[in-house]
Structure formats: structure tokens, C-alpha cells
Design a protein around this motif. Structure first.
Motif, PDB file in Angstrom:
ATOM      1  N   ALA A   6       0.784  -1.203   0.002  1.00 27.93           N
ATOM      2  CA  ALA A   6       0.011   0.111  -0.051  1.00 27.93           C
ATOM      3  C   ALA A   6       0.807   1.417  -0.006  1.00 27.93           C
ATOM      4  N   VAL A   7       0.658   2.044  -1.075  1.00 29.93           N
ATOM      5  CA  VAL A   7       1.586   3.406  -1.196  1.00 29.93           C
ATOM      6  C   VAL A   7       0.674   4.560  -0.974  1.00 29.93           C
ATOM      7  N   LYS A   8       0.954   5.674  -0.353  1.00 28.74           N
ATOM      8  CA  LYS A   8       0.118   6.497  -0.041  1.00 28.74           C
ATOM      9  C   LYS A   8       0.700   7.877  -0.856  1.00 28.74           C
ATOM     10  N   ASN A  36       4.828   8.200   0.443  1.00 31.38           N
ATOM     11  CA  ASN A  36       4.943   8.097   2.130  1.00 31.38           C
ATOM     12  C   ASN A  36       6.255   7.454   2.021  1.00 31.38           C
ATOM     13  N   ASP A  39       6.250   3.747   3.045  1.00 32.33           N
ATOM     14  CA  ASP A  39       5.830   2.891   1.718  1.00 32.33           C
ATOM     15  C   ASP A  39       6.785   2.863   0.933  1.00 32.33           C
ATOM     16  N   VAL A  61      -0.723  -0.639  -4.484  1.00 36.08           N
ATOM     17  CA  VAL A  61      -2.087  -0.190  -4.421  1.00 36.08           C
ATOM     18  C   VAL A  61      -2.022   1.323  -3.845  1.00 36.08           C
ATOM     19  N   SER A  62      -2.638   2.160  -4.266  1.00 36.38           N
ATOM     20  CA  SER A  62      -2.881   3.512  -3.596  1.00 36.38           C
ATOM     21  C   SER A  62      -4.483   4.002  -3.846  1.00 36.38           C
ATOM     22  N   ILE A  63      -4.898   4.462  -3.068  1.00 36.16           N
ATOM     23  CA  ILE A  63      -6.222   5.049  -2.632  1.00 36.16           C
ATOM     24  C   ILE A  63      -6.149   6.556  -2.768  1.00 36.16           C
ATOM     25  N   ALA A  97      -9.529   3.002   4.480  1.00 35.98           N
ATOM     26  CA  ALA A  97      -8.594   2.626   3.831  1.00 35.98           C
ATOM     27  C   ALA A  97      -8.166   1.294   3.848  1.00 35.98           C
ATOM     28  N   LEU A 115       2.821  -2.547   4.453  1.00 37.77           N
ATOM     29  CA  LEU A 115       2.297  -0.904   4.512  1.00 37.77           C
ATOM     30  C   LEU A 115       3.409  -0.293   5.245  1.00 37.77           C
ATOM     31  N   LYS A 117       4.489   1.920   8.485  1.00 34.26           N
ATOM     32  CA  LYS A 117       3.754   1.974   9.780  1.00 34.26           C
ATOM     33  C   LYS A 117       2.960   3.212  10.334  1.00 34.26           C
ATOM     34  N   ALA A 119       1.521   7.071   7.823  1.00 33.92           N
ATOM     35  CA  ALA A 119       1.378   7.991   6.606  1.00 33.92           C
ATOM     36  C   ALA A 119       2.024   9.345   7.301  1.00 33.92           C
ATOM     37  N   ASP A 123      -0.367  10.583  10.388  1.00 29.81           N
ATOM     38  CA  ASP A 123       0.299  10.202  11.749  1.00 29.81           C
ATOM     39  C   ASP A 123      -0.552   9.371  12.167  1.00 29.81           C
ATOM     40  N   ALA A 124      -1.493   8.411  11.645  1.00 22.12           N
ATOM     41  CA  ALA A 124      -2.458   7.836  12.399  1.00 22.12           C
ATOM     42  C   ALA A 124      -1.974   6.485  12.764  1.00 22.12           C
ATOM     43  N   ASN A 125      -1.221   5.952  12.209  1.00 23.50           N
ATOM     44  CA  ASN A 125      -0.763   4.344  12.402  1.00 23.50           C
ATOM     45  C   ASN A 125      -1.653   3.514  12.834  1.00 23.50           C
ATOM     46  N   GLN A 126      -2.566   3.304  11.734  1.00 25.68           N
ATOM     47  CA  GLN A 126      -4.002   2.570  12.089  1.00 25.68           C
ATOM     48  C   GLN A 126      -4.082   1.614  11.187  1.00 25.68           C
TER      49      GLN A 126
HETATM   50  P1  AMP Z   1      -1.948   5.370   8.489  1.00 22.75           P
HETATM   51  O1  AMP Z   1      -2.782   4.284   9.345  1.00 22.75           O
HETATM   52  O2  AMP Z   1      -2.630   6.751   7.823  1.00 22.75           O
HETATM   53  O3  AMP Z   1      -0.704   5.937   9.586  1.00 22.75           O
HETATM   54  O4  AMP Z   1      -1.306   4.722   7.253  1.00 22.75           O
HETATM   55  C1  AMP Z   1      -0.378   3.519   7.522  1.00 22.75           C
HETATM   56  C2  AMP Z   1      -0.053   3.046   6.164  1.00 22.75           C
HETATM   57  O5  AMP Z   1      -1.282   2.589   5.211  1.00 22.75           O
HETATM   58  C3  AMP Z   1       0.484   3.875   5.169  1.00 22.75           C
HETATM   59  O6  AMP Z   1       1.902   3.821   5.097  1.00 22.75           O
HETATM   60  C4  AMP Z   1       0.196   3.270   3.844  1.00 22.75           C
HETATM   61  O7  AMP Z   1       0.992   2.010   3.696  1.00 22.75           O
HETATM   62  C5  AMP Z   1      -1.177   2.775   4.103  1.00 22.75           C
HETATM   63  N1  AMP Z   1      -2.466   3.608   3.465  1.00 22.75           N
HETATM   64  C6  AMP Z   1      -2.908   4.574   4.517  1.00 22.75           C
HETATM   65  N2  AMP Z   1      -3.647   5.348   3.759  1.00 22.75           N
HETATM   66  C7  AMP Z   1      -3.741   4.924   2.326  1.00 22.75           C
HETATM   67  C8  AMP Z   1      -3.997   5.274   1.092  1.00 22.75           C
HETATM   68  N3  AMP Z   1      -4.760   6.243   0.841  1.00 22.75           N
HETATM   69  N4  AMP Z   1      -3.318   4.533   0.154  1.00 22.75           N
HETATM   70  C9  AMP Z   1      -2.601   3.644  -0.056  1.00 22.75           C
HETATM   71  N5  AMP Z   1      -2.106   3.281   1.309  1.00 22.75           N
HETATM   72  C10 AMP Z   1      -2.414   3.693   2.476  1.00 22.75           C
END
Ligand code: AMP
Length: 249
Positions: A6-8, A36, A39, A61-63, A97, A115, A117, A119, A123-126
Motif C-alpha cells: 500500500a503506497v500513499k 509516503n 511506503d 495499491v494507492s487510494i 483505507a 504497509l 507503519k 502515513a 500520523d494515524a498508525n492505524q
Molecule cells: P496510517 O494508518 O494512515 O498512518 O497509514 C499507515 C499505512 O497505511 C501507510 O503507510 C500506507 O502504507 C497505508 N495507507 C494509508 N492510507 C492509504 C492510502 N490512501 N492509499 C494507500 N495506502 C494507504
């Protein structure tokens, strides 16, 4: 085995982001966007696993909006085999996501999902943790080493003050930490080749997911400005100031 990464697309980590004048959000218009950083590490790890013969295909995959295709092409130029963009107009929250990634995983059938850890924009880390829960797969978060043997993967996790090694049964979700590897730069011929690699665009409805915001952002603000430093005359004054003025000694 296939690996899904997963790449953001986020604001480049070199760029300083400022709040809008009304504090309603950060102003990201006209800023440089990049993949990111965590990623990029995830893509690199997937490519290394492919080079070791552990995986046959790396799917990224990117959303997000159409501009995410740029981020996907960057991963393809690094060496990933094909890309999927899940087209959504605005930013999705981690749970959505994760639900979209779950649906993409069910379509593509990976043995490992990598993924970042976190974005660096929210900075959610979820997302990784939620994805593992939705799939019912084991998770190795904050990975600084990954080793696949047969049906299992050993993940060394960065934890406070040291590391923890866990063994997970595949399929599994892994989230990357900074020290896992140093991502490669894409070479020009690879950048050219990436333009011809397959990139599928899916919409959330096709995946059976309807993204729905659950949070309302009330305000963003800059951190308080740092006070200027002072030059002390001698050690006695330093000790005195530390004793009487420092918040934590
Ligand atoms: P987060 O939980 O938002 O900090 O994101 C953690 C990880 O989830 C990111 O480093 C990505 O690998 C993946 N991720 C989150 N949002 C997206 C997105 N919109 N598209 C693709 N990957 C995502």
C-alpha cells in the motif's frame, strides 16, 4: 506468492506544511507530493523478497485521486510489477483505507501485505493494524527485519528500547519501520518501462465499500514557537538556571 504493497501519496517530507489562515486545515495546494517514506521502504522490502525468490509478483495499491497514479508509477519504476488505484475524491480515514485494502487483497490474493507503519500526513498508525483485524491475519508491525521461511515469516519489531522478534503464519500483514532498509532510486530505463506496466483503476463501489468520514477536523495549529536560547556566564549560572527554570531536570 504475491505481495501487495500500500503506497500513499503525501506531501513530500522535505516540505514544511502550514495551516490555512482560518486554521480549518493545512494548506497543501501547490506543494510537492511524494510517496509516503515508510511506503517506499515497504516497496523496497517487497522487491527484495521477489529478488530472493520468495515472491513472484509485487502489486502496489494507492487510494486517492488520479494524481496517485504518479505515486504508483514511482513504485513501478522501482520494480513493482503492476498497480491498482482505488479512485476516491478526498482523503479516506484509516478504517476506510483498511476496508478498501481488504477488498483489494481479496481480489489479488497476496501472501504478504506490506504497509508503512504510518502515513506522515495524518500520523494515524492505524491502517495496517485495522487491515490485519479485518482480514483475520496476524500482523508484524514496526518491522526492522523480515525473513520468510516456508509458511511463516519472522519479523523483528522495533519496540521501546530494543527489538522483539515474532513469527507469523502466512498470510500476514507487515508494517515497516525506518531501519528496515534503504529504498533504491529508480533508474531512467526503469522509469520509461514503468509507463507501460499495467495500472488498473477501481472504484470503491466495485469493491463493495462506501467510504464514510467519521471524524470532523475542528482546527489545526502550528506548534508553539521555540523561545530563543540564552548564553550563560559560567557553570554556576547554568546549574542555577537548570534548577530553577528548566521544566524537567
Ligand atoms: P496510517 O494508518 O494512515 O498512518 O497509514 C499507515 C499505512 O497505511 C501507510 O503507510 C500506507 O502504507 C497505508 N495507507 C494509508 N492510507 C492509504 C492510502 N490512501 N492509499 C494507500 N495506502 C494507504
Amino acid at each position: 506468492m504475491k505481495i501487495l504493497v500500500a503506497v500513499k501519496r503525501v506531501v513530500d517530507y522535505h516540505v514544511r506544511v502550514l495551516p490555512k489562515a482560518d486554521g480549518s486545515d493545512v494548506d497543501i495546494e501547490h506543494l510537492k507530493m511524494s510517496m509516503n517514506p515508510f511506503d517506499e521502504i515497504a516497496v523496497e522490502e517487497a522487491l527484495r523478497l521477489k529478488e530472493k525468490g520468495v515472491a513472484e509478483e509485487v502489486i502496489v495499491v494507492s487510494i486517492g485521486p488520479a494524481a496517485c497514479q504518479e505515486t504508483i508509477r514511482t513504485a513501478l519504476a522501482m520494480g513493482a510489477d503492476r498497480g491498482i488505484q482505488v479512485e476516491v475524491g478526498q482523503a479516506v480515514e484509516p478504517l476506510d483505507a483498511a476496508r478498501l485494502l481488504q477488498a483489494v487483497a481479496q481480489r489479488t490474493g497476496p501472501g504478504i501485505i506490506l504497509l508503512g507503519k504510518q502515513a506522515i500526513d495524518d500520523d494515524a498508525n492505524q491502517t495496517g493494524q485495522m487491515l490485519a483485524a479485518l482480514l483475520g491475519w496476524p500482523q508484524g508491525t514496526f518491522a526492522c527485519a523480515v525473513e520468510v521461511t516456508g509458511e511463516t515469516v519472522r519479523v523483528v519489531r522495533e519496540i521501546d528500547g530494543g527489538t522483539q522478534t515474532v513469527e507469523l503464519r502466512l498470510p500476514a500483514v507487515i508494517t515497516t519501520d525506518l531501519r528496515l532498509n534503504e529504498p533504491r532510486y529508480a533508474k531512467l530505463p526503469e522509469i520509461m518501462k514503468a509507463k507501460r506496466k499495467p495500472l488498473e483503476v477501481l472504484d470503491p463501489a466495485t469493491l463493495g465499500v462506501e467510504p464514510r468520514p467519521r471524524l470532523e477536523q475542528l482546527r489545526v495549529s502550528e506548534p508553539p514557537a521555540r523561545k530563543p536560547g540564552v548564553v550563560v556566564e559560567d557553570v554556576t549560572e547554568l546549574v542555577d538556571r537548570l534548577r530553577n527554570e528548566a521544566r524537567v531536570i
